[in-house]
Design a protein around this motif. Structure first.
Motif, short mmCIF file in Angstrom:
data_model
loop_
_atom_site.label_atom_id
_atom_site.label_comp_id
_atom_site.label_asym_id
_atom_site.label_seq_id
_atom_site.Cartn_x
_atom_site.Cartn_y
_atom_site.Cartn_z
N MET A 45 40.41 47.59 32.58
CA MET A 45 41.33 47.15 33.64
C MET A 45 42.26 47.93 33.55
SD MET A 45 41.05 45.32 36.85
CE MET A 45 39.72 43.84 36.48
N GLU A 46 43.23 48.32 34.42
CA GLU A 46 44.68 48.76 33.97
C GLU A 46 45.41 48.35 34.84
OE1 GLU A 46 44.19 52.47 35.39
OE2 GLU A 46 47.10 53.12 34.38
N SER A 98 49.41 35.43 40.10
CA SER A 98 49.86 34.38 39.14
C SER A 98 50.53 34.02 39.61
CB SER A 98 49.05 34.81 37.90
OG SER A 98 49.68 34.44 36.83
N THR A 99 50.58 32.43 39.74
CA THR A 99 52.12 31.62 39.46
C THR A 99 52.66 31.30 39.06
OG1 THR A 99 50.26 29.65 39.09
CG2 THR A 99 50.67 30.17 41.64
N ARG A 100 52.10 31.58 37.29
CA ARG A 100 53.12 31.45 35.73
C ARG A 100 52.79 32.84 35.54
NH1 ARG A 100 48.52 30.42 33.93
NH2 ARG A 100 47.43 30.64 35.95
N PRO A 101 54.07 32.99 35.40
CA PRO A 101 54.20 34.74 33.88
C PRO A 101 53.12 34.94 33.63
CG PRO A 101 55.90 33.87 34.17
CD PRO A 101 55.31 32.34 34.64
N LEU A 102 52.60 36.23 33.83
CA LEU A 102 51.37 36.87 32.69
C LEU A 102 51.72 37.76 31.25
CD1 LEU A 102 47.96 36.52 34.75
CD2 LEU A 102 48.70 34.78 32.82
N SER A 103 51.03 37.97 30.61
CA SER A 103 51.71 39.80 30.09
C SER A 103 50.47 39.60 29.53
CB SER A 103 52.86 39.00 28.34
OG SER A 103 54.09 38.58 29.23
N PRO A 104 50.82 40.71 28.98
CA PRO A 104 49.87 42.04 28.11
C PRO A 104 48.77 40.64 27.35
CG PRO A 104 50.95 43.62 28.86
CD PRO A 104 51.67 42.37 29.02
N PRO A 105 48.04 40.87 26.49
CA PRO A 105 46.42 41.28 27.11
C PRO A 105 45.86 40.01 28.87
CG PRO A 105 45.91 40.18 25.33
CD PRO A 105 47.20 40.03 25.40
N SER A 106 47.02 39.07 28.70
CA SER A 106 46.35 38.28 29.57
C SER A 106 46.77 39.08 30.78
CB SER A 106 47.27 36.42 29.74
OG SER A 106 46.79 36.19 28.67
N ALA A 107 47.24 39.53 31.28
CA ALA A 107 47.47 40.45 32.29
C ALA A 107 47.24 41.31 32.71
CB ALA A 107 49.57 40.95 32.30
N LEU A 108 45.42 41.09 32.44
CA LEU A 108 44.04 42.87 32.47
C LEU A 108 43.09 42.09 32.59
CD1 LEU A 108 45.22 45.70 30.32
CD2 LEU A 108 46.23 44.88 32.55
N ASN A 109 43.19 40.01 32.41
CA ASN A 109 42.41 39.52 32.99
C ASN A 109 42.27 38.93 34.25
OD1 ASN A 109 40.26 37.54 32.74
ND2 ASN A 109 40.46 37.10 30.59
N PRO A 110 41.31 38.98 34.22
CA PRO A 110 40.74 38.41 35.93
C PRO A 110 41.21 37.15 36.66
CG PRO A 110 39.65 40.27 36.30
CD PRO A 110 39.89 40.11 34.72
N SER A 111 40.56 36.61 35.27
CA SER A 111 40.32 35.08 34.95
C SER A 111 41.06 34.21 34.71
CB SER A 111 39.37 34.05 33.71
OG SER A 111 39.89 35.17 32.73
N LYS A 112 42.68 34.62 34.34
CA LYS A 112 43.81 34.22 34.31
C LYS A 112 44.96 34.14 35.72
CE LYS A 112 43.13 33.91 29.81
NZ LYS A 112 43.01 32.87 29.39
N TYR A 113 44.01 34.91 36.28
CA TYR A 113 45.25 34.66 37.45
C TYR A 113 44.62 33.84 38.50
CZ TYR A 113 47.05 38.98 36.48
OH TYR A 113 47.63 40.59 35.93
N ASP A 114 45.35 33.28 39.50
CA ASP A 114 45.01 32.39 40.35
C ASP A 114 44.43 32.83 41.87
OD1 ASP A 114 48.02 31.32 38.71
OD2 ASP A 114 47.01 29.72 39.61
N TYR A 115 45.21 34.04 41.99
CA TYR A 115 44.16 34.61 43.60
C TYR A 115 43.53 36.52 42.36
CZ TYR A 115 45.45 30.00 45.24
OH TYR A 115 46.64 29.13 45.56
N TRP A 116 42.19 36.95 43.41
CA TRP A 116 41.89 38.03 42.07
C TRP A 116 41.00 38.19 43.86
CZ3 TRP A 116 43.17 40.66 38.16
CH2 TRP A 116 42.27 41.74 38.29
N GLY A 117 41.37 39.20 44.19
CA GLY A 117 40.80 40.18 45.25
C GLY A 117 38.96 39.92 45.08
N GLN A 118 38.56 40.73 46.40
CA GLN A 118 36.89 41.13 45.43
C GLN A 118 37.29 43.20 45.77
OE1 GLN A 118 38.42 41.41 49.11
NE2 GLN A 118 38.01 43.11 49.94
N GLY A 119 38.13 43.34 45.61
CA GLY A 119 38.77 44.85 45.52
C GLY A 119 37.63 45.87 46.42
N THR A 120 38.19 46.55 46.53
CA THR A 120 38.05 47.78 47.34
C THR A 120 38.35 49.12 46.35
OG1 THR A 120 39.08 48.99 49.43
CG2 THR A 120 41.31 48.38 47.72
N GLN A 121 37.43 49.64 47.11
CA GLN A 121 36.54 51.19 46.43
C GLN A 121 37.59 52.59 46.90
OE1 GLN A 121 34.39 51.42 43.63
NE2 GLN A 121 34.83 53.60 43.32
N VAL A 122 38.04 52.81 45.73
CA VAL A 122 39.00 54.37 45.67
C VAL A 122 38.07 55.38 45.42
CG1 VAL A 122 40.60 55.58 45.75
CG2 VAL A 122 40.89 53.27 46.19
#
Length: 126
Positions: A45-46, A98-122
């Protein structure tokens, strides 16, 4: 139910543009920072871009700076304008909050976010 829904992905040729949208239902994200992240097949994840809650501060990864612009439209939508697309931009793109500040590596982990979309392919390919 709270949701983030991305749209706008597709197949384009190198040098072309796309605008991704992320719309929120069930809440207002004007209070929180919004992020776009991406994941290419077989790669980690980037983080791509962040816009702050006021919509005035934006930050970008080095790989997209100068080509991508993150925008906020009111309290329920954020956009990622992608210009001069390259094959290496091919990935699934996600918006996240995320309702809380996130720093790497947490910021790259979907489970650390409060809300995460389903994604769109490019896909960028000639």
């Amino acid at each position: 139910e709270v949701q983030l829904v991305e749209s706008g992905g597709g197949l384009v040729q190198p040098g072309e543009s796309l605008r991704l949208s992320c719309e929120a239902s069930g809440f207002s994200f004007s209070t929180y920072d919004m992020k776009w992240l991406r994941q290419a097949p077989g790669k980690a994840m980037e983080w791509v871009a962040t816009i702050n809650s006021g919509g005035l501060l934006r930050d970008y990864s080095a790989s997209v700076k100068g080509r991508f612009t993150i925008l906020q439209a009111g309290a329920i939508a954020t956009y990622l304008q992608m210009n001069s697309l390259k094959p290496e931009d091919t990935a699934m793109y996600y918006c996240a909050l995320s309702t809380r500040p996130l720093s790497p590596p947490s910021a790259l982990n979907p489970s650390k976010y409060d809300y995460w979309g389903q994604g769109t392919q490019v896909t960028v390919s000639s």
